[in-house]
Write a protein that holds these residues in place. Structure first.
Motif, PDB file in Angstrom:
ATOM      1  N   VAL A   1      31.637  54.348  33.527  1.00 33.11           N
ATOM      2  CA  VAL A   1      32.214  54.658  34.836  1.00 33.11           C
ATOM      3  C   VAL A   1      32.436  53.392  35.657  1.00 33.11           C
ATOM      4  CG1 VAL A   1      29.988  55.060  35.990  1.00 33.11           C
ATOM      5  CG2 VAL A   1      32.055  56.170  36.852  1.00 33.11           C
ATOM      6  N   HIS A   2      31.592  52.396  35.478  1.00 35.53           N
ATOM      7  CA  HIS A   2      31.752  51.138  36.215  1.00 35.53           C
ATOM      8  C   HIS A   2      32.911  50.320  35.635  1.00 35.53           C
ATOM      9  CE1 HIS A   2      28.050  52.608  37.716  1.00 35.53           C
ATOM     10  NE2 HIS A   2      27.370  52.304  36.625  1.00 35.53           N
ATOM     11  N   LEU A   3      33.080  50.396  34.320  1.00 33.52           N
ATOM     12  CA  LEU A   3      34.266  49.792  33.709  1.00 33.52           C
ATOM     13  C   LEU A   3      35.523  50.437  34.262  1.00 33.52           C
ATOM     14  CD1 LEU A   3      35.868  48.160  31.580  1.00 33.52           C
ATOM     15  CD2 LEU A   3      35.352  49.990  29.943  1.00 33.52           C
ATOM     16  N   ALA A   4      35.533  51.756  34.349  1.00 32.52           N
ATOM     17  CA  ALA A   4      36.701  52.465  34.878  1.00 32.52           C
ATOM     18  C   ALA A   4      36.971  52.070  36.327  1.00 32.52           C
ATOM     19  CB  ALA A   4      36.485  53.977  34.766  1.00 32.52           C
ATOM     20  N   THR A   5      35.922  51.899  37.102  1.00 40.84           N
ATOM     21  CA  THR A   5      36.073  51.479  38.498  1.00 40.84           C
ATOM     22  C   THR A   5      36.706  50.093  38.567  1.00 40.84           C
ATOM     23  OG1 THR A   5      34.117  52.775  39.119  1.00 40.84           O
ATOM     24  CG2 THR A   5      34.841  51.072  40.665  1.00 40.84           C
ATOM     25  N   MET A   6      36.236  49.189  37.727  1.00 37.30           N
ATOM     26  CA  MET A   6      36.807  47.835  37.687  1.00 37.30           C
ATOM     27  C   MET A   6      38.274  47.892  37.293  1.00 37.30           C
ATOM     28  SD  MET A   6      37.841  45.228  35.470  1.00 37.30           S
ATOM     29  CE  MET A   6      36.943  45.295  33.911  1.00 37.30           C
ATOM     30  N   LEU A   7      38.597  48.697  36.273  1.00 36.03           N
ATOM     31  CA  LEU A   7      39.978  48.774  35.807  1.00 36.03           C
ATOM     32  C   LEU A   7      40.897  49.378  36.863  1.00 36.03           C
ATOM     33  CD1 LEU A   7      39.389  49.918  32.112  1.00 36.03           C
ATOM     34  CD2 LEU A   7      40.146  47.657  32.895  1.00 36.03           C
ATOM     35  N   LEU A   8      40.403  50.372  37.591  1.00 38.19           N
ATOM     36  CA  LEU A   8      41.200  50.943  38.674  1.00 38.19           C
ATOM     37  C   LEU A   8      41.524  49.879  39.707  1.00 38.19           C
ATOM     38  CD1 LEU A   8      42.492  53.279  40.224  1.00 38.19           C
ATOM     39  CD2 LEU A   8      40.228  53.826  41.153  1.00 38.19           C
ATOM     40  N   SER A   9      40.541  49.090  40.106  1.00 37.58           N
ATOM     41  CA  SER A   9      40.794  48.025  41.087  1.00 37.58           C
ATOM     42  C   SER A   9      41.742  46.986  40.532  1.00 37.58           C
ATOM     43  CB  SER A   9      39.471  47.373  41.517  1.00 37.58           C
ATOM     44  OG  SER A   9      38.887  46.598  40.487  1.00 37.58           O
TER      45      SER A   9
ATOM     46  N   ASN B   1      47.926  56.439  33.885  1.00 37.78           N
ATOM     47  CA  ASN B   1      48.549  56.472  35.211  1.00 37.78           C
ATOM     48  C   ASN B   1      49.306  55.190  35.505  1.00 37.78           C
ATOM     49  OD1 ASN B   1      47.443  59.019  35.785  1.00 37.78           O
ATOM     50  ND2 ASN B   1      45.552  58.116  36.587  1.00 37.78           N
ATOM     51  N   TYR B   2      48.974  54.118  34.776  1.00 36.14           N
ATOM     52  CA  TYR B   2      49.637  52.822  34.965  1.00 36.14           C
ATOM     53  C   TYR B   2      50.470  52.445  33.743  1.00 36.14           C
ATOM     54  CZ  TYR B   2      46.258  52.774  38.729  1.00 36.14           C
ATOM     55  OH  TYR B   2      45.530  53.113  39.848  1.00 36.14           O
ATOM     56  N   ASN B   3      50.842  53.467  32.978  1.00 36.33           N
ATOM     57  CA  ASN B   3      51.718  53.299  31.813  1.00 36.33           C
ATOM     58  C   ASN B   3      51.182  52.287  30.811  1.00 36.33           C
ATOM     59  OD1 ASN B   3      53.768  55.112  32.822  1.00 36.33           O
ATOM     60  ND2 ASN B   3      54.353  53.503  34.256  1.00 36.33           N
ATOM     61  N   THR B   4      49.897  52.341  30.581  1.00 35.21           N
ATOM     62  CA  THR B   4      49.304  51.460  29.582  1.00 35.21           C
ATOM     63  C   THR B   4      48.198  52.206  28.838  1.00 35.21           C
ATOM     64  OG1 THR B   4      48.385  49.244  29.220  1.00 35.21           O
ATOM     65  CG2 THR B   4      47.524  50.486  31.088  1.00 35.21           C
TER      66      THR B   4
END
Length: 251
Positions: free
Chosen positions: A16-24, A58-61
Motif C-alpha cells: 500500500v505504501h508503494l502504491a501511495t508513492m506511485l500515485l504521487s 489509470n495512467y495508461n501504463t
C-alpha cells in the motif's frame, strides 16, 4: 520521448505504501514525461498486484514485475522497519534488460512532489556509477576514508552500464557475505563501502530525509520518511504529505 525507467520493490507489508508513492509519482509528472515502472516482487499477493496494476492503468501504463533468485539473499537479514527484500535493489542491473543503460530506484516510503526528468538527465552520471543524496548518518558499520561522504540508498540514479561492466552487484554482495558484522544500515552500508569514491552527490531536494533534514530550508521534490517512525505508524514531519495520496487510494 523515451520513458524513464523507474524501479521499486515491495513485499505485501509495503504494497500500500508503494502504491501511495506511485500515485504521487504519476500525479506530479509533466504531461510529456513517461515512466516505465519495474517492481521487484517480494512475493506480492495476487490481490496486491491487481490493486497496483489497476492504479497504474489509470495512467495508461502497466508495471513490469521482476523476480530475484531468493537463494542469493537467503542468509541476509532485515531488522527494524527494513525487511530482507530491501537488499534486492543490489540486483537491479542484472534484472533489467541489458538495453536499459540507467534507472532511477525509489524506496516505497517516499512521496514524489514533482517531475523526475531533471534527475534523469543528470549530465554527470556518465562517468560515475551512481547519483545519490548524502545521508548525514550519526554512525554506520563501515569506516569511509577521510574526506568521503556517505550516501542514502532510498533514491538512486544508477548507471547500469558501468555497474554491469565492473560487476558492482557481485562486489556489493561479496562485501556483505564477508563482513556481516559491519552491516548496520542494511544494503546501504555495503553500497557505500564499494562505491564511496564512485558516486556523484545530488541536490538534497531529490531525497529530503525527514528525520535528518527537517531543519533545512529545502523545497523537496522527493520526501523520504527515513526512520522506523512512518506516517502510518506514528507522528513524523510532513505526515500530511503522505496521507494526501494514501487517502485517495482504493485500498
Amino acid at each position: 520521448m523515451k520513458p524513464i525507467s523507474i524501479v521499486a520493490l515491495s513485499n505485501d507489508n509495503y504494497a500500500v505504501h508503494l502504491a501511495t508513492m506511485l500515485l504521487s509519482l504519476f500525479e506530479n509528472k509533466l504531461t510529456e514525461t513517461n515512466y516505465q515502472i519495474y517492481i521487484i516482487d517480494g512475493n506480492l499477493s495476487i490481490d496486491n498486484k491487481s490493486k497496483i496494476n489497476s492504479l497504474l492503468q489509470n495512467y495508461n501504463t502497466s508495471p513490469i514485475y521482476l523476480n530475484v533468485d531468493p537463494s542469493i539473499y537467503k542468509h541476509f537479514k532485515g531488522w527494524g522497519h527494513v525487511s530482507r527484500e530491501a537488499f534486492y535493489r543490489i540486483s537491479i542491473p542484472d534484472l533489467l534488460d541489458k538495453r536499459i543503460k540507467k534507472a532511477i530506484y525509489l524506496d516505497s516510503d517516499l512521496i514524489i512532489k514533482g517531475d523526475l526528468r531533471e534527475l534523469w538527465e543528470n549530465e554527470h552520471l556518465e562517468n560515475h556509477f551512481l547519483g545519490a543524496v548524502e545521508d548525514p548518518v550519526d554512525f554506520s558499520g563501515i569506516r569511509l576514508p577521510n574526506g568521503y561522504k556517505y550516501f542514502n540508498s532510498g533514491v538512486l540514479l544508477m548507471n547500469l552500464k558501468k555497474w554491469r561492466k565492473y560487476k558492482i552487484s557481485n562486489k556489493v554482495l561479496n562485501f556483505i557475505n564477508k563482513n556481516p558484522k559491519k552491516i548496520i544500515w542494511w544494503d546501504q552500508d555495503a553500497l557505500n563501502a564499494i562505491l564511496y569514491n564512485k558516486w556523484i552527490p545530488l541536490d538534497y531536494k531529490w531525497n529530503y530525509q525527514v528525520f535528518r533534514m527537517g531543519h533545512l530550508n529545502i523545497s523537496p521534490i522527493i520526501i523520504h520518511f527515513n526512520t522506523d517512525v512512518k506516517p502510518w505508524n506514528g507522528e513524523t514531519y510532513l505526515k500530511e504529505e503522505y496521507y494526501y495520496y494514501r487517502d485517495r487510494l482504493d485500498w
